[in-house]
Scaffold this motif. Structure first.
Motif, PDB file in Angstrom:
ATOM      1  N   SER A  92     114.875  -9.901 138.836  1.00 42.21           N
ATOM      2  CA  SER A  92     115.313 -10.025 140.226  1.00 42.21           C
ATOM      3  C   SER A  92     114.203  -9.532 141.142  1.00 42.21           C
ATOM      4  N   ALA A  94     113.701  -8.582 145.259  1.00 44.35           N
ATOM      5  CA  ALA A  94     114.275  -8.418 146.596  1.00 44.35           C
ATOM      6  C   ALA A  94     113.676  -7.172 147.238  1.00 44.35           C
ATOM      7  N   LYS A  95     113.161  -7.318 148.445  1.00 47.35           N
ATOM      8  CA  LYS A  95     112.624  -6.162 149.158  1.00 47.35           C
ATOM      9  C   LYS A  95     113.759  -5.335 149.748  1.00 47.35           C
ATOM     10  N   LEU A  97     113.792  -4.135 152.654  1.00 46.44           N
ATOM     11  CA  LEU A  97     113.973  -4.695 153.990  1.00 46.44           C
ATOM     12  C   LEU A  97     113.312  -6.064 154.037  1.00 46.44           C
ATOM     13  N   ASP A  98     114.024  -7.068 154.549  1.00 49.07           N
ATOM     14  CA  ASP A  98     113.389  -8.374 154.684  1.00 49.07           C
ATOM     15  C   ASP A  98     112.508  -8.393 155.925  1.00 49.07           C
ATOM     16  N   ARG A  99     111.891  -9.529 156.208  1.00 47.84           N
ATOM     17  CA  ARG A  99     110.929  -9.583 157.312  1.00 47.84           C
ATOM     18  C   ARG A  99     111.566  -9.378 158.670  1.00 47.84           C
ATOM     19  N   ASP A 100     112.895  -9.491 158.726  1.00 43.99           N
ATOM     20  CA  ASP A 100     113.605  -9.223 159.974  1.00 43.99           C
ATOM     21  C   ASP A 100     114.172  -7.810 160.035  1.00 43.99           C
ATOM     22  N   ASN A 102     116.315  -6.496 157.835  1.00 44.19           N
ATOM     23  CA  ASN A 102     117.656  -6.378 157.269  1.00 44.19           C
ATOM     24  C   ASN A 102     117.599  -5.744 155.885  1.00 44.19           C
ATOM     25  N   ALA A 104     118.388  -4.823 151.920  1.00 40.95           N
ATOM     26  CA  ALA A 104     118.651  -5.615 150.713  1.00 40.95           C
ATOM     27  C   ALA A 104     120.141  -5.644 150.398  1.00 40.95           C
ATOM     28  N   ASP A 105     120.544  -6.674 149.691  1.00 43.15           N
ATOM     29  CA  ASP A 105     121.934  -6.837 149.292  1.00 43.15           C
ATOM     30  C   ASP A 105     122.278  -5.872 148.157  1.00 43.15           C
ATOM     31  N   TYR A 109     121.561  -5.802 143.784  1.00 34.98           N
ATOM     32  CA  TYR A 109     120.957  -4.657 143.082  1.00 34.98           C
ATOM     33  C   TYR A 109     121.863  -4.215 141.923  1.00 34.98           C
ATOM     34  N   GLY A 159     109.183  -5.384 145.795  1.00 32.48           N
ATOM     35  CA  GLY A 159     110.314  -6.273 145.573  1.00 32.48           C
ATOM     36  C   GLY A 159     110.998  -6.075 144.237  1.00 32.48           C
TER      37      GLY A 159
END
Length: 255
Positions: A92, A94-95, A97-100, A102, A104-105, A109, A159
């Motif tokens: 998997s 996933a950061k 924080l995304d580029r906006d 927000n 991570a889910d 995780y 990530g």
């Protein structure tokens, strides 16, 4: 312990590392039960002949893994389950924080931890309960458990918080599990593969694969699944390998 005439449970056995390990064990005279959620597990078992059985199963399900173990006991014809090579898992990315900005889910995780870490513990606990009743062999050995970690446990990339944490947990379980199960004559080891030619690598652009290969000190290529299988075979047959995590990565250290 020898591969010949012994029976092993392999999870994640429909492809990649698990499939290669099943092939090597059968070629060495052993028997295998292949456990995977993929439909392909049944075809792979058939290709290996009478020495193989397939069980569709989720590594996080106690009932599914116990059913796979029961199948292995039947296939062993009175000799018992000799070992488990646990290859099932997911990657998997996933950061935090995304580029906006927000977060991570959290469910994503938790799913990675559940499959990679809790799944490993589930397979290990049920296999150990079965192998503890085996008749002891040389040195009092009753079984061997080989878990699959990753170099991400040590060299996690941006990530990879979930994936690295899940594999670091597999590393962390190895020594305490080996110490606990020593009184039952059961060894516990883990392999931490580097970058291997597995279905997890599918979809990566050729230039990215070339860059990853170039980063490996030697040999300058991705690992081959049979190289993992060969190490698993060596762990099975060498009784002094216990409580350790072996990096299988060509010397790469991710930056």
């Amino acid at each position: 312990m020898q591969v010949n005439d012994n029976t092993f449970l392999i999870t994640g056995a429909a492809s990649g590392l698990g499939a290669a390990t099943a092939e090597r064990i059968v070629s060495g005279g052993g028997k295998v039960v292949l456990c995977d959620l993929s439909d392909a597990v049944e075809a792979h078992a058939r290709s290996l002949g009478d020495a193989a059985r397939a069980v569709r199963g989720d590594v996080t399900s106690g009932d599914d893994i116990q059913a796979a173990i029961n199948t292995a006991i039947e296939l062993a014809d009175g000799r018992g389950l000799a070992g488990v090579i646990h290859c099932a898992g997911i990657v998997s990315v996933a950061k935090l924080l995304d580029r906006d900005g927000n977060p991570a889910d959290l469910d994503a995780y938790a799913r990675t931890i559940q499959i990679n870490l809790v799944g490993s513990f589930n397979v290990m606990r049920l296999a150990a309960a079965t192998m503890a009743s085996n008749s002891p062999g040389a040195d009092g050995e009753r079984g061997v458990i080989i878990n699959t970690a990753s170099i991400a446990a040590f060299d996690g990339q941006v990530g990879q918080c979930a994936y690295s944490a899940s594999k670091a947990g597999v590393v962390g379980m190895s020594l305490p599990a080996a110490r606990e199960l020593s009184r039952h004559g059961i060894r516990v080891m883990a392999i931490a593969p580097g970058i291997f030619e597995t279905p997890m690598m599918q979809g990566i652009p050729d230039d990215a694969v070339a860059a990853l290969s170039a980063a490996v000190p030697f040999p300058k290529r991705l690992g081959k699944p049979d190289e993992y299988a060969r190490l698993a075979e060596q762990i099975i047959t060498n009784p002094m390998l216990n409580g350790e995590v072996i990096r299988l990565d060509g010397g790469i250290r991710m930056q």
